[in-house]
Enzyme design. Structure first.
Site, PDB file in Angstrom:
ATOM      1  N   THR A  29      14.851 -14.494  -9.198  1.00  0.00           N
ATOM      2  CA  THR A  29      15.066 -15.934  -9.035  1.00  0.00           C
ATOM      3  C   THR A  29      13.853 -16.617  -8.406  1.00  0.00           C
ATOM      4  O   THR A  29      13.687 -17.815  -8.549  1.00  0.00           O
ATOM      5  CB  THR A  29      16.297 -16.199  -8.136  1.00  0.00           C
ATOM      6  OG1 THR A  29      16.219 -15.313  -7.009  1.00  0.00           O
ATOM      7  CG2 THR A  29      17.596 -15.964  -8.891  1.00  0.00           C
ATOM      8  N   SER A  61      -6.969   4.663   3.277  1.00  0.00           N
ATOM      9  CA  SER A  61      -5.530   4.689   3.546  1.00  0.00           C
ATOM     10  C   SER A  61      -5.075   6.114   3.842  1.00  0.00           C
ATOM     11  O   SER A  61      -5.510   7.059   3.166  1.00  0.00           O
ATOM     12  CB  SER A  61      -4.759   4.175   2.321  1.00  0.00           C
ATOM     13  OG  SER A  61      -3.395   4.528   2.424  1.00  0.00           O
ATOM     14  N   GLY A 118      10.247  -0.251  -4.839  1.00  0.00           N
ATOM     15  CA  GLY A 118      10.923  -1.546  -4.861  1.00  0.00           C
ATOM     16  C   GLY A 118      11.191  -2.077  -3.463  1.00  0.00           C
ATOM     17  O   GLY A 118      11.957  -3.019  -3.287  1.00  0.00           O
ATOM     18  N   SER A 120       8.673  -3.004  -1.482  1.00  0.00           N
ATOM     19  CA  SER A 120       7.534  -3.863  -1.201  1.00  0.00           C
ATOM     20  C   SER A 120       6.507  -3.281  -0.237  1.00  0.00           C
ATOM     21  O   SER A 120       6.065  -3.927   0.710  1.00  0.00           O
ATOM     22  CB  SER A 120       8.032  -5.218  -0.687  1.00  0.00           C
ATOM     23  OG  SER A 120       7.010  -6.132  -0.922  1.00  0.00           O
ATOM     24  N   ASP A 169       8.295 -11.263  -1.559  1.00  0.00           N
ATOM     25  CA  ASP A 169       7.971 -10.118  -0.702  1.00  0.00           C
ATOM     26  C   ASP A 169       7.105 -10.526   0.479  1.00  0.00           C
ATOM     27  O   ASP A 169       7.320 -10.103   1.618  1.00  0.00           O
ATOM     28  CB  ASP A 169       7.209  -9.048  -1.506  1.00  0.00           C
ATOM     29  CG  ASP A 169       7.948  -8.628  -2.750  1.00  0.00           C
ATOM     30  OD1 ASP A 169       9.141  -8.973  -2.863  1.00  0.00           O
ATOM     31  OD2 ASP A 169       7.343  -7.963  -3.605  1.00  0.00           O
ATOM     32  N   TYR A 221       8.265  -7.108 -16.427  1.00  0.00           N
ATOM     33  CA  TYR A 221       8.323  -8.198 -15.455  1.00  0.00           C
ATOM     34  C   TYR A 221       7.702  -9.456 -16.062  1.00  0.00           C
ATOM     35  O   TYR A 221       8.287 -10.545 -16.026  1.00  0.00           O
ATOM     36  CB  TYR A 221       7.597  -7.787 -14.172  1.00  0.00           C
ATOM     37  CG  TYR A 221       7.621  -8.817 -13.079  1.00  0.00           C
ATOM     38  CD1 TYR A 221       8.683  -8.879 -12.191  1.00  0.00           C
ATOM     39  CD2 TYR A 221       6.579  -9.734 -12.928  1.00  0.00           C
ATOM     40  CE1 TYR A 221       8.714  -9.830 -11.177  1.00  0.00           C
ATOM     41  CE2 TYR A 221       6.597 -10.682 -11.930  1.00  0.00           C
ATOM     42  CZ  TYR A 221       7.658 -10.725 -11.052  1.00  0.00           C
ATOM     43  OH  TYR A 221       7.674 -11.679 -10.050  1.00  0.00           O
TER      44      TYR A 221
HETATM   45  P1  ADP Z   1       6.328  -1.617  -4.071  1.00  0.00           P
HETATM   46  O1  ADP Z   1       5.670  -2.837  -3.544  1.00  0.00           O
HETATM   47  O2  ADP Z   1       7.738  -1.841  -4.452  1.00  0.00           O
HETATM   48  O3  ADP Z   1       6.204  -0.437  -3.170  1.00  0.00           O
HETATM   49  P2  ADP Z   1       4.256  -1.907  -6.020  1.00  0.00           P
HETATM   50  O4  ADP Z   1       3.987  -1.231  -7.310  1.00  0.00           O
HETATM   51  O5  ADP Z   1       4.343  -3.391  -5.985  1.00  0.00           O
HETATM   52  O6  ADP Z   1       5.597  -1.247  -5.429  1.00  0.00           O
HETATM   53  O7  ADP Z   1       3.161  -1.499  -4.963  1.00  0.00           O
HETATM   54  C1  ADP Z   1       2.887  -0.147  -4.700  1.00  0.00           C
HETATM   55  C2  ADP Z   1       1.394   0.033  -4.648  1.00  0.00           C
HETATM   56  O8  ADP Z   1       0.881  -0.598  -3.465  1.00  0.00           O
HETATM   57  C3  ADP Z   1       0.984   1.473  -4.535  1.00  0.00           C
HETATM   58  O9  ADP Z   1       0.944   2.097  -5.794  1.00  0.00           O
HETATM   59  C4  ADP Z   1      -0.397   1.330  -3.923  1.00  0.00           C
HETATM   60  O10 ADP Z   1      -1.338   0.941  -4.898  1.00  0.00           O
HETATM   61  C5  ADP Z   1      -0.226   0.149  -2.974  1.00  0.00           C
HETATM   62  N1  ADP Z   1       0.115   0.601  -1.603  1.00  0.00           N
HETATM   63  C6  ADP Z   1       1.207   0.294  -0.891  1.00  0.00           C
HETATM   64  N2  ADP Z   1       1.163   0.843   0.347  1.00  0.00           N
HETATM   65  C7  ADP Z   1       0.001   1.506   0.430  1.00  0.00           C
HETATM   66  C8  ADP Z   1      -0.632   2.294   1.446  1.00  0.00           C
HETATM   67  N3  ADP Z   1      -0.065   2.526   2.631  1.00  0.00           N
HETATM   68  N4  ADP Z   1      -1.844   2.811   1.163  1.00  0.00           N
HETATM   69  C9  ADP Z   1      -2.434   2.594  -0.024  1.00  0.00           C
HETATM   70  N5  ADP Z   1      -1.881   1.890  -1.020  1.00  0.00           N
HETATM   71  C10 ADP Z   1      -0.675   1.357  -0.817  1.00  0.00           C
HETATM   72 MG    MG Z   2       5.275  -4.615  -4.649  1.00  0.00          MG
END
Ligand code: ADP
Ligand code: MG
Length: 379
Positions: A29, A61, A118, A120, A169, A221
């Site tokens: 939404t 990271s 999912g 975020s 998010d 999406y």
């Molecule tokens: P969600 O936000 O639901 O977890 P997304 O596909 O939107 O899924 O985002 C996930 C992506 O965000 C990961 O594949 C990575 O690229 C990045 N990400 C998230 N947290 C980290 C982290 N702690 N270190 C490195 N990359 C991260």
């Molecule tokens: Mg995300």
């Protein structure tokens, strides 16, 4: 002690944290000028930023084996990809928006939000970095600054990471309050804390991470967003927020009609959940969660067998209601469960997954937690 190379008075080091989120109701939404009701999770991402005396940006990271080194110009659209683009994108947009981004910076992140579930992790990553960099030059993080950072992070994810996002998010990560959900109205931009009384009533919200992420999620999406835009155009509306149940039948395309049906009914469910929460009508909250899942499964067609199995099993095992949360095609489901049934529901979901030949799902507690904050600034 090294001085920051560009800005007098800039601090040398900052640490910030930002939470993941789950959306209680109001799915797909946000980009339709509609209503959403997320909570911040206790799972979060920490970002540590340390100013360097040179003009190198280094990004690492704890959750990734690869790291990155470059300069600020190399942080923009088309210059970075993969996980680094979420971090580099924030630096780039902050710089574009006139914030003081030091040209030399070490960025290190570490998080406990499961990636791609999912919940975020991406916004928690962006927001942690944005808040940490912001703290280097600006001591005040009031609600106006938080709202500006929402937009910075939303742009970073859309323009640099290449994942279009409606802002739900990032808003949840920056503006949530403990023990409250946050009612977001994407038409007028308002955000309203909604107290959650369910723990005092002996209920818990739990998350089931299906640990599956089906290919083409991003494509789906984008396709759903385009369908919603097309439907709004066909109805002569600026957005589907203004669509009404009766008008939906003017659409000849049955797929578009179902998409609109979801958006219209989902906005009504958000209002219904907020009302039910204020009355303590927990059964009604649960019913609306499950109705939201049915709508996402049948009308918006963004669920998948693993999400359906988690939801159906949780409800059969004693949840008041359950639904997929997030964009869909995998990721997580939530369930509202009497505390004394939580273990039984988890066992039932584990058993159903094993019987279906699926890997074990993850289980997370989901108390409504605090928004992003600066943890430490020094130097
Ligand atoms: P969600 O936000 O639901 O977890 P997304 O596909 O939107 O899924 O985002 C996930 C992506 O965000 C990961 O594949 C990575 O690229 C990045 N990400 C998230 N947290 C980290 C982290 N702690 N270190 C490195 N990359 C991260
Ligand atoms: Mg995300």
């Amino acid at each position: 002690m090294l001085a920051a190379p560009t800005v007098a008075g800039m601090r040398r080091r900052a640490v910030a944290r930002a939470p993941g989120r789950v959306n209680l109701v109001g799915e797909h939404t946000d980009y339709n000028d509609g209503l959403c009701l997320p909570i911040a999770l206790p799972q979060d991402t920490f970002a540590r930023v340390v100013v360097r005396p040179d003009e190198r940006i280094r990004i690492a990271s704890a959750q990734q084996t690869s790291s990155w080194s470059g300069d600020l110009d190399g942080c923009g659209p088309g210059r970075v990809d993969g996980w680094v683009s979420y971090v580099a994108g924030v630096l780039w947009v902050l710089d574009q928006e006139g914030y003081d981004v030091p040209p030399g910076l070490d960025v290190h992140v570490a998080g406990s939000v499961p990636l791609g579930a999912g919940l975020s992790s991406s916004a928690s990553l962006e927001v942690a970095v944005a808040v940490a960099v912001h703290a280097l030059s600006r001591p005040l993080l009031d609600s106006g600054e938080r709202r500006r950072l929402v937009e910075v992070c939303r742009r970073a994810e859309t323009e640099v990471a290449g994942a279009p996002t409606g802002g739900l998010d990032q808003t949840a990560a920056l503006l949530s309050e403990p023990d409250c959900a946050l009612l977001l109205d994407f038409q007028d931009g308002s955000t309203t804390p909604v107290p959650l009384g369910w723990s005092a009533a002996g209920l818990e919200l739990v998350v089931v991470d299906t640990r599956v992420s089906h290919a083409l999620t991003a494509g789906h999406y984008g396709a759903r967003r385009r369908e919603c835009e097309e439907a709004a155009r066909a109805l002569g509306l600026a957005s589907l927020r203004d669509a009404e149940e009766q008008g939906v039948h003017r659409l000849t395309d049955t797929t578009l009609r179902r998409r609109v049906q979801h958006v219209v009914s989902e906005n009504a469910r958000v209002v219904g959940v907020v009302e039910a929460l204020s009355r303590g009508s927990w059964t009604r909250v649960g019913e609306l969660f499950t109705a939201s899942h049915t709508s996402l499964r049948d009308d918006f067609e963004v669920s998948c067998p693993e999400l359906d199995l988690a939801v159906d099993t949780a409800v059969a095992a004693g949840a008041l209601g359950a639904r997929m949360t997030g964009g869909g095609f995998g990721g997580s489901a939530i369930a509202l469960i009497p505390t004394d049934r939580v273990e039984a529901v988890r066992r039932a979901v584990d058993a159903a997954y094993a019987e279906a030949g699926l890997g074990p799902p993850g289980h997370l507690d989901a108390p409504a937690s605090a928004a992003a904050r600066v943890v430490e600034v020094s130097g």
